[in-house]
Design a protein around this motif. Structure first.
Motif, mmCIF file in Angstrom:
data_model
loop_
_atom_site.group_PDB
_atom_site.id
_atom_site.type_symbol
_atom_site.label_atom_id
_atom_site.label_comp_id
_atom_site.label_asym_id
_atom_site.label_seq_id
_atom_site.Cartn_x
_atom_site.Cartn_y
_atom_site.Cartn_z
ATOM 1 N N GLY A 66 0.698 -1.167 -0.069
ATOM 2 C CA GLY A 66 -0.102 0.245 0.223
ATOM 3 C C GLY A 66 1.105 0.824 -0.295
ATOM 4 N N ILE A 67 1.159 2.131 -0.685
ATOM 5 C CA ILE A 67 1.526 3.548 -1.534
ATOM 6 C C ILE A 67 0.912 4.135 -0.360
ATOM 7 N N GLY A 68 1.450 4.898 0.787
ATOM 8 C CA GLY A 68 0.894 6.203 0.924
ATOM 9 C C GLY A 68 -0.376 5.511 2.095
ATOM 10 N N PHE A 69 0.326 4.281 2.403
ATOM 11 C CA PHE A 69 -0.988 3.267 3.687
ATOM 12 C C PHE A 69 -0.477 4.263 5.175
ATOM 13 N N ASP A 70 -0.993 4.319 5.955
ATOM 14 C CA ASP A 70 -1.145 4.815 6.977
ATOM 15 C C ASP A 70 -0.647 3.496 7.982
ATOM 16 N N ASP A 71 -1.525 2.068 8.604
ATOM 17 C CA ASP A 71 -1.217 0.941 8.816
ATOM 18 C C ASP A 71 -1.385 -0.299 7.975
ATOM 19 N N GLU A 72 -0.719 -0.829 9.062
ATOM 20 C CA GLU A 72 -0.596 -2.200 7.857
ATOM 21 C C GLU A 72 -0.384 -3.068 9.309
ATOM 22 N N LYS A 73 -0.823 -4.317 8.489
ATOM 23 C CA LYS A 73 -1.432 -6.374 9.983
ATOM 24 C C LYS A 73 -0.502 -6.742 8.417
ATOM 25 N N ASP A 74 -0.162 -7.646 9.329
ATOM 26 C CA ASP A 74 0.162 -9.135 9.102
ATOM 27 C C ASP A 74 -0.643 -9.780 9.471
ATOM 28 N N PHE A 75 -0.746 -11.297 8.464
ATOM 29 C CA PHE A 75 -2.411 -11.981 9.161
ATOM 30 C C PHE A 75 -1.579 -13.564 9.323
ATOM 31 N N SER A 76 -0.656 -13.894 8.383
ATOM 32 C CA SER A 76 -0.269 -14.615 8.105
ATOM 33 C C SER A 76 0.245 -16.141 9.370
ATOM 34 N N SER A 77 -0.007 -15.632 10.634
ATOM 35 C CA SER A 77 -0.113 -16.123 11.439
ATOM 36 C C SER A 77 -1.325 -15.976 12.577
ATOM 37 N N ILE A 78 -2.020 -15.864 11.385
ATOM 38 C CA ILE A 78 -3.548 -15.854 12.150
ATOM 39 C C ILE A 78 -3.835 -17.370 11.275
ATOM 40 N N ALA A 79 -4.536 -17.547 11.872
ATOM 41 C CA ALA A 79 -5.670 -18.624 11.303
ATOM 42 C C ALA A 79 -7.357 -18.819 10.564
ATOM 43 N N LYS A 80 -7.000 -18.818 8.799
ATOM 44 C CA LYS A 80 -7.459 -18.548 8.144
ATOM 45 C C LYS A 80 -9.135 -19.695 8.378
ATOM 46 N N SER A 81 -9.976 -18.385 8.225
ATOM 47 C CA SER A 81 -11.469 -18.206 8.708
ATOM 48 C C SER A 81 -12.431 -18.734 7.262
ATOM 49 N N SER A 82 -12.391 -19.894 6.469
ATOM 50 C CA SER A 82 -13.361 -20.255 5.317
ATOM 51 C C SER A 82 -14.570 -20.425 5.933
ATOM 52 N N ASN A 83 -15.105 -20.496 7.397
ATOM 53 C CA ASN A 83 -17.064 -20.651 7.457
ATOM 54 C C ASN A 83 -17.600 -19.852 7.050
ATOM 55 N N GLU A 84 -16.506 -18.214 6.776
ATOM 56 C CA GLU A 84 -17.613 -16.703 7.073
ATOM 57 C C GLU A 84 -17.926 -16.480 6.062
ATOM 58 N N ALA A 85 -18.892 -16.513 5.548
ATOM 59 C CA ALA A 85 -19.811 -15.958 4.076
ATOM 60 C C ALA A 85 -20.086 -14.260 3.687
ATOM 61 N N GLY A 86 -18.729 -14.688 2.536
ATOM 62 C CA GLY A 86 -18.390 -13.141 1.952
ATOM 63 C C GLY A 86 -17.279 -12.206 3.042
ATOM 64 N N ILE A 87 -17.319 -10.804 2.584
ATOM 65 C CA ILE A 87 -15.632 -10.226 3.150
ATOM 66 C C ILE A 87 -16.785 -9.780 4.194
ATOM 67 N N SER A 97 -12.629 13.329 -1.025
ATOM 68 C CA SER A 97 -13.454 12.541 -1.502
ATOM 69 C C SER A 97 -12.314 11.152 -1.896
ATOM 70 N N ARG A 98 -11.245 12.526 -2.073
ATOM 71 C CA ARG A 98 -10.305 11.078 -1.875
ATOM 72 C C ARG A 98 -9.669 10.613 -1.292
ATOM 73 N N ALA A 99 -10.020 11.150 0.152
ATOM 74 C CA ALA A 99 -9.802 10.268 1.427
ATOM 75 C C ALA A 99 -10.077 9.521 1.687
ATOM 76 N N ARG A 100 -11.344 9.955 1.442
ATOM 77 C CA ARG A 100 -12.659 8.043 1.783
ATOM 78 C C ARG A 100 -12.464 7.543 0.966
ATOM 79 N N VAL A 101 -12.395 7.466 -0.699
ATOM 80 C CA VAL A 101 -11.985 6.749 -1.360
ATOM 81 C C VAL A 101 -10.649 5.768 -0.789
ATOM 82 N N LYS A 102 -9.764 6.120 -0.587
ATOM 83 C CA LYS A 102 -8.740 5.184 -0.392
ATOM 84 C C LYS A 102 -8.715 4.866 1.205
ATOM 85 N N ARG A 103 -9.532 5.049 1.955
ATOM 86 C CA ARG A 103 -10.401 4.873 3.433
ATOM 87 C C ARG A 103 -10.150 3.152 3.236
#
Length: 651
Positions: A200-221, A271-277
């Motif tokens: 993410g270019i210009g992003f303020d927050d980052e997160k690594d989910f590789s160590s978190i178990a994937k939840s395959s039972n959730e429907a949708g994002i 508007s651009r800030a909201r789009v990016k967020r």
């Protein structure tokens, strides 16, 4: 873990990617740095293995060319590179708004083995849209993700690959999301065990989910919003119309032109800030669903940021473990595994071969895997009598008159290949790899001797024996508590051979205890010298304190010693990649090779002091360095002063 890797890169070319980066006055842009990161990552994959495969999908291009919809008739990557070069020269782009086209305005460089043509074409990628047509042009990041996932499935389904999708974007363009379709794609990525890495270019927050178990039972994002918890419909747009409050803010007094312009700019910025967020929230959800990560590059070098998740492994070798007998004491032998921890890497040797060409077209032939078809070549050495050769007579020395010899005094002692085997006859009893403990030495005595050599070997317990692993761990713990190291003899070749001596150091890690072997020299290997220039220090306490302060200010962070790459290898790889992307012209080639200036420009050699930690520490320790120079002022030597003196100079 799968040996082969398949990586698809997604490159955003929205006009905002043309913004200067990392600073406003910077010559580079977000897109140029992202392209450099993509090219270097693809080149690294090529260095590691010729079986790795890479592809690239470019967003917002104004041209539709991918495996799901080819609407242009372009049949190779050179033509794609030519398209971007024409756009860069000012060609007007036609925006494809045909609803019958699947995922329009996307260009795909096919997922396949890496070729110089791919790198060359990606280097010409540019932004093809402008402010007038960028918002109506389709081909957003979700479309690119769907095409990338389908390309991975079509190419690697049922095969052993380690799969990744890497997305480079500043997330400032509007994204239309079909929730059910995207969820189906993410489920497919989870089945293929494919993670999504978002740079993410210009992003303020980052997160690594590789160590978190994937939840395959959730429907949708699920998009997480701290302020609102709204249900997402099947068809969602990450950038809706302005809210009522924003609409009210547009009401202004008539005739106040300056206020109107300011309010318009503020509304556009909001508007651009909201789009990016909102796009950041969407990308966070995608990365979480696939066990990937979001890397924030807010001013940091994009290539260095990607290295945190995809470190360069070109030239690295996987250590192989060998079964070895460990003689701890007389009549006490256990089976252990021996693995080399360090080994000096050398530049690869040049490939010699005869390339096959098509007699009609004159193009180099390639096989089904895309590799050049070559014939092996050999080298024939002929020996002539020097005196007769100078006289113009080629009198070749016959084979039965040739022999190798060692110089012994004034004589030459002939030695044949079979005679050399007698040297190893003394070690005929060492038929297998083995480690034999001779005795124990004080740890400090061995370390302070300054005689430790490489490479280092790791000694762990046997694979099938719990007692062997327990014995090695117990021995390492006892040696550590007593401050001792083992003095041992190692035969490291499979069929026996000359042994070496060394020290076994006790080591501890998160996985347990093990032993580390470091070679020691034989008496014949030690070079003796006289300490004539080593005078005792007779300075003041202030000078000692100045040196201590200088050392403290230049202390490196833990672990930085392992990040220092060989600058020779770095220059070599940069040179080869540059020559692959910009093949030298025939008129530039000479019998002795390319001109020196071409090689220097391609290699871009950088000294070891370019190491990032050195730059930071040098600035931090500037005051201590100045204090050191005041305590120990440097004296300039005269150029005409002789460095060596000879007998008779003073006569």
């Amino acid at each position: 873990m799968a040996g082969k890797e398949a990586v698809v890169f997604i490159l955003d070319t929205f006009p905002s990617m043309n913004s200067p980066y990392p600073f406003k006055d910077s010559e580079s842009t977000r897109l140029s740095q992202a392209k450099r990161a993509v090219i270097n990552a693809i080149a690294d994959q090529s260095w590691r293995s010729k079986t790795h495969e890479c592809g690239c999908i470019v967003l917002k291009t104004g041209l539709t060319h991918h495996h799901m919809a080819m609407m242009d008739g372009i049949d190779d990557e050179n033509a794609l590179g030519y398209y971007f070069r024409k756009v860069a020269r000012g060609k007007k782009v036609h925006v494809d708004l045909d609803d019958d086209v699947h995922f329009p305005n996307l260009i795909e460089f096919d997922l396949n083995r890496i070729t110089p043509q791919t790198l060359r074409a990606i280097s010409h990628v540019c932004s093809t849209s402008d402010e007038s047509n960028a918002d109506v042009m389709q081909g957003d990041l979700c479309d690119g993700l769907i095409v990338a996932a389908d390309a991975l499935y079509q190419r690697t389904n049922g095969k052993k690959f380690k799969r990744k999708i890497v997305l480079f974007t500043d997330a400032e363009h509007k994204v239309s999301v079909d929730g059910s379709q995207l969820q189906a794609v993410l489920d497919g990525l989870n089945k293929m065990e494919c993670e999504v890495i978002v740079v993410g270019i210009g992003f303020d927050d980052e997160k690594d989910f590789s160590s978190i178990a994937k939840s395959s039972n959730e429907a949708g994002i699920k998009q997480e919003d701290e302020d609102n918890d709204l249900d997402q419909p099947d068809k969602i747009t990450s950038n809706d119309a302005p809210t009522a409050e924003e609409s009210d803010s547009n009401i202004k007094e008539e005739g106040d032109v300056d206020n109107e312009d300011m309010e318009d700019l503020k509304m556009e910025s909001d508007s651009r800030a909201r789009v990016k967020r909102e796009n950041q929230m969407l990308l966070m959800s995608i990365a979480k669903e696939t066990g990937g990560c979001v890397l924030a590059t807010n001013g940091a070098d994009i290539e260095d940021t990607l290295q945190r998740k995809m470190p360069s492994k070109a030239g690295r070798k996987n250590a192989q473990r060998y079964e070895t007998d460990f003689h701890i004491a007389p009549n006490l032998t256990v089976s252990v595994r021996l693995a080399k921890m360090t080994e000096q890497c050398n530049l690869p040797s040049l490939k010699k071969g005869a390339v096959q060409f098509d007699p009609e077209s004159g193009d180099a032939l390639r096989d089904g895997a895309g590799e050049l078809m070559t014939h092996d070549t050999g080298t024939l050495t002929r020996h002539f009598e020097a005196e007769q050769l100078e006289a113009g007579i080629e009198n070749e020395v016959p084979l039965d008159m040739r022999v190798d010899a060692y110089r012994y005094g004034c004589d030459l002692i002939p030695v044949g290949k079979m005679d050399l085997a007698g040297i190893n006859a003394a070690f005929a009893g060492d038929t297998n790899r083995s480690i034999e403990m001779i005795g124990y030495l004080g740890r400090n005595d061995v370390v302070d001797s300054g005689l430790l050599m490489g490479p280092a070997y790791c000694v762990v317990g046997g694979k099938e024996s719990n007692k062997s692993r327990s014995a090695v761990a117990a021995l390492a713990q006892a040696m550590d508590e007593m401050g001792k190291v083992g003095f041992c003899r190692l035969v490291k070749t499979k069929n026996g051979g000359a042994p070496i001596i060394g020290a076994l150091f006790p080591m501890a890690s998160d996985g347990g205890r093990y032993l580390q072997f470091l070679q020691l020299p034989f008496a014949d290997d030690v070079q003796h010298f006289q300490n004539r220039d080593m005078d005792p220090f007779t300075g003041s306490e202030e000078q000692v304190q100045t040196c201590e302060d200088l050392i403290d200010s230049l202390m490196l962070p833990d672990g930085d010693i392992e990040r220092v790459s060989n600058p020779t290898f770095k220059a070599y790889r940069q040179m080869i990649v540059d020559f692959a992307m910009n093949a030298p012209k025939k008129e530039e080639l000479r019998e002795e090779g390319l001109p020196e200036e071409n090689i220097l420009l391609a290699a871009q050699p950088k000294p070891l002091c370019e190491f990032d930690a050195t730059k930071i520490l040098a600035k931090k320790a500037s005051g201590k360095i100045s204090a050191f120079l005041e305590e120990f002022p440097l004296q300039e030597t005269k150029e005409d002063e002789k460095k060596k003196k000879y007998w008779g100079d003073d006569v």
